[in-house]
Design a protein around this motif. Structure first.
Motif, PDB file in Angstrom:
ATOM      1  N   ALA A  48       0.838  -1.205   0.000  1.00  0.00           N
ATOM      2  CA  ALA A  48       0.000   0.000   0.000  1.00  0.00           C
ATOM      3  C   ALA A  48       0.872   1.254   0.000  1.00  0.00           C
ATOM      4  CB  ALA A  48      -0.934  -0.014   1.206  1.00  0.00           C
ATOM      5  N   GLU A  49       1.930   1.265   0.812  1.00  0.00           N
ATOM      6  CA  GLU A  49       2.828   2.420   0.856  1.00  0.00           C
ATOM      7  C   GLU A  49       3.563   2.602  -0.472  1.00  0.00           C
ATOM      8  OE1 GLU A  49       5.391   1.878   4.235  1.00  0.00           O
ATOM      9  OE2 GLU A  49       3.922   2.745   5.615  1.00  0.00           O
ATOM     10  N   GLN A  50       3.991   1.502  -1.097  1.00  0.00           N
ATOM     11  CA  GLN A  50       4.679   1.600  -2.385  1.00  0.00           C
ATOM     12  C   GLN A  50       3.763   2.170  -3.465  1.00  0.00           C
ATOM     13  OE1 GLN A  50       6.071  -2.453  -2.759  1.00  0.00           O
ATOM     14  NE2 GLN A  50       8.130  -1.910  -2.075  1.00  0.00           N
ATOM     15  N   GLN A  51       2.508   1.752  -3.471  1.00  0.00           N
ATOM     16  CA  GLN A  51       1.558   2.297  -4.437  1.00  0.00           C
ATOM     17  C   GLN A  51       1.313   3.780  -4.187  1.00  0.00           C
ATOM     18  OE1 GLN A  51      -2.086   0.073  -4.732  1.00  0.00           O
ATOM     19  NE2 GLN A  51      -1.077  -1.732  -5.578  1.00  0.00           N
ATOM     20  N   ALA A  52       1.172   4.162  -2.915  1.00  0.00           N
ATOM     21  CA  ALA A  52       0.960   5.567  -2.578  1.00  0.00           C
ATOM     22  C   ALA A  52       2.166   6.403  -2.991  1.00  0.00           C
ATOM     23  CB  ALA A  52       0.694   5.720  -1.074  1.00  0.00           C
ATOM     24  N   ALA A  53       3.369   5.870  -2.773  1.00  0.00           N
ATOM     25  CA  ALA A  53       4.590   6.575  -3.153  1.00  0.00           C
ATOM     26  C   ALA A  53       4.665   6.756  -4.666  1.00  0.00           C
ATOM     27  CB  ALA A  53       5.822   5.819  -2.647  1.00  0.00           C
ATOM     28  N   ALA A  54       4.306   5.727  -5.424  1.00  0.00           N
ATOM     29  CA  ALA A  54       4.337   5.824  -6.883  1.00  0.00           C
ATOM     30  C   ALA A  54       3.345   6.874  -7.382  1.00  0.00           C
ATOM     31  CB  ALA A  54       4.032   4.463  -7.510  1.00  0.00           C
ATOM     32  N   ALA A  55       2.166   6.905  -6.785  1.00  0.00           N
ATOM     33  CA  ALA A  55       1.159   7.903  -7.178  1.00  0.00           C
ATOM     34  C   ALA A  55       1.621   9.316  -6.813  1.00  0.00           C
ATOM     35  CB  ALA A  55      -0.178   7.586  -6.513  1.00  0.00           C
ATOM     36  N   ALA A  56       2.229   9.469  -5.655  1.00  0.00           N
ATOM     37  CA  ALA A  56       2.732  10.781  -5.237  1.00  0.00           C
ATOM     38  C   ALA A  56       3.872  11.237  -6.144  1.00  0.00           C
ATOM     39  CB  ALA A  56       3.194  10.733  -3.782  1.00  0.00           C
ATOM     40  N   TYR A  57       4.736  10.311  -6.522  1.00  0.00           N
ATOM     41  CA  TYR A  57       5.838  10.613  -7.439  1.00  0.00           C
ATOM     42  C   TYR A  57       5.283  11.171  -8.752  1.00  0.00           C
ATOM     43  CZ  TYR A  57      10.208   9.877 -10.038  1.00  0.00           C
ATOM     44  OH  TYR A  57      11.347  10.057 -10.784  1.00  0.00           O
ATOM     45  N   ALA A  58       4.259  10.497  -9.282  1.00  0.00           N
ATOM     46  CA  ALA A  58       3.639  10.951 -10.532  1.00  0.00           C
ATOM     47  C   ALA A  58       3.002  12.330 -10.359  1.00  0.00           C
ATOM     48  CB  ALA A  58       2.602   9.936 -11.000  1.00  0.00           C
ATOM     49  N   SER A  59       2.401  12.579  -9.209  1.00  0.00           N
ATOM     50  CA  SER A  59       1.787  13.885  -8.947  1.00  0.00           C
ATOM     51  C   SER A  59       2.826  14.996  -8.917  1.00  0.00           C
ATOM     52  CB  SER A  59       1.039  13.872  -7.607  1.00  0.00           C
ATOM     53  OG  SER A  59      -0.083  13.039  -7.670  1.00  0.00           O
ATOM     54  N   ILE A  60       3.956  14.718  -8.269  1.00  0.00           N
ATOM     55  CA  ILE A  60       5.021  15.724  -8.195  1.00  0.00           C
ATOM     56  C   ILE A  60       5.572  16.008  -9.589  1.00  0.00           C
ATOM     57  CG2 ILE A  60       7.343  16.222  -7.330  1.00  0.00           C
ATOM     58  CD1 ILE A  60       6.549  14.646  -4.786  1.00  0.00           C
ATOM     59  N   LEU A  61       5.771  14.945 -10.386  1.00  0.00           N
ATOM     60  CA  LEU A  61       6.262  15.146 -11.755  1.00  0.00           C
ATOM     61  C   LEU A  61       5.281  15.966 -12.584  1.00  0.00           C
ATOM     62  CD1 LEU A  61       8.000  11.894 -13.010  1.00  0.00           C
ATOM     63  CD2 LEU A  61       9.006  14.117 -12.538  1.00  0.00           C
ATOM     64  N   ALA A  62       3.989  15.759 -12.374  1.00  0.00           N
ATOM     65  CA  ALA A  62       2.983  16.515 -13.122  1.00  0.00           C
ATOM     66  C   ALA A  62       3.037  17.999 -12.749  1.00  0.00           C
ATOM     67  CB  ALA A  62       1.589  15.952 -12.852  1.00  0.00           C
ATOM     68  N   GLU A  63       3.305  18.288 -11.477  1.00  0.00           N
ATOM     69  CA  GLU A  63       3.375  19.678 -11.020  1.00  0.00           C
ATOM     70  C   GLU A  63       4.726  20.321 -11.310  1.00  0.00           C
ATOM     71  OE1 GLU A  63       2.349  19.998  -6.874  1.00  0.00           O
ATOM     72  OE2 GLU A  63       0.435  18.972  -7.157  1.00  0.00           O
ATOM     73  N   HIS A  64       5.779  19.492 -11.383  1.00  0.00           N
ATOM     74  CA  HIS A  64       7.145  19.989 -11.587  1.00  0.00           C
ATOM     75  C   HIS A  64       7.833  19.204 -12.711  1.00  0.00           C
ATOM     76  CE1 HIS A  64       6.934  22.176  -7.746  1.00  0.00           C
ATOM     77  NE2 HIS A  64       6.310  21.109  -7.274  1.00  0.00           N
ATOM     78  N   PRO A  65       7.382  19.358 -13.952  1.00  0.00           N
ATOM     79  CA  PRO A  65       7.937  18.547 -15.047  1.00  0.00           C
ATOM     80  C   PRO A  65       9.439  18.744 -15.252  1.00  0.00           C
ATOM     81  CG  PRO A  65       6.443  20.230 -15.896  1.00  0.00           C
ATOM     82  CD  PRO A  65       6.346  20.274 -14.410  1.00  0.00           C
ATOM     83  N   HIS A  66       9.971  19.850 -14.818  1.00  0.00           N
ATOM     84  CA  HIS A  66      11.414  20.087 -14.977  1.00  0.00           C
ATOM     85  C   HIS A  66      12.259  19.140 -14.120  1.00  0.00           C
ATOM     86  CE1 HIS A  66      10.254  22.440 -11.445  1.00  0.00           C
ATOM     87  NE2 HIS A  66      11.516  22.349 -11.061  1.00  0.00           N
ATOM     88  N   LEU A  67      11.652  18.429 -13.181  1.00  0.00           N
ATOM     89  CA  LEU A  67      12.403  17.495 -12.329  1.00  0.00           C
ATOM     90  C   LEU A  67      12.582  16.124 -12.973  1.00  0.00           C
ATOM     91  CD1 LEU A  67      10.807  18.324  -8.863  1.00  0.00           C
ATOM     92  CD2 LEU A  67      13.014  19.098  -9.766  1.00  0.00           C
ATOM     93  N   ALA A  68      11.932  15.892 -14.084  1.00  0.00           N
ATOM     94  CA  ALA A  68      12.002  14.579 -14.744  1.00  0.00           C
ATOM     95  C   ALA A  68      13.406  14.302 -15.279  1.00  0.00           C
ATOM     96  CB  ALA A  68      11.009  14.518 -15.887  1.00  0.00           C
TER      97      ALA A  68
END
Length: 73
Positions: free
Chosen positions: A53-73
């Motif tokens: 559950a934590e790994q899935q939440a982390a993956a979703a949060a990672y995707a959210s951060i990338l969507a808000e900060h695409p320059h970090l990719a």
């Protein structure tokens, strides 16, 4: 979860916190987790173990951060 910590630091969001809950009898538990950064829930996940559950939440949060900060990719 490590990748989330790294990108969260790069985005100046601090360390992630995981809120975990469970439902069901001991032999059939279902876990839910939320990844919280800077006071915001950025990802959630579910699984038969707390770790999944934590790994899935982390993956979703990672995707959210990338969507808000695409320059970090």
């Amino acid at each position: 979860k490590t990748s989330l910590q790294e990108i969260a630091a790069a985005a100046d969001l601090g360390l992630p916190e995981y809120r975990v809950s469970d439902v069901g009898p001991d032999h059939m538990k279902e876990f839910s987790a939320e990844a919280v950064l800077a006071g915001r829930v950025l990802g959630s996940g579910t699984g038969r173990s707390k770790k999944v559950a934590e790994q899935q939440a982390a993956a979703a949060a990672y995707a959210s951060i990338l969507a808000e900060h695409p320059h970090l990719a």
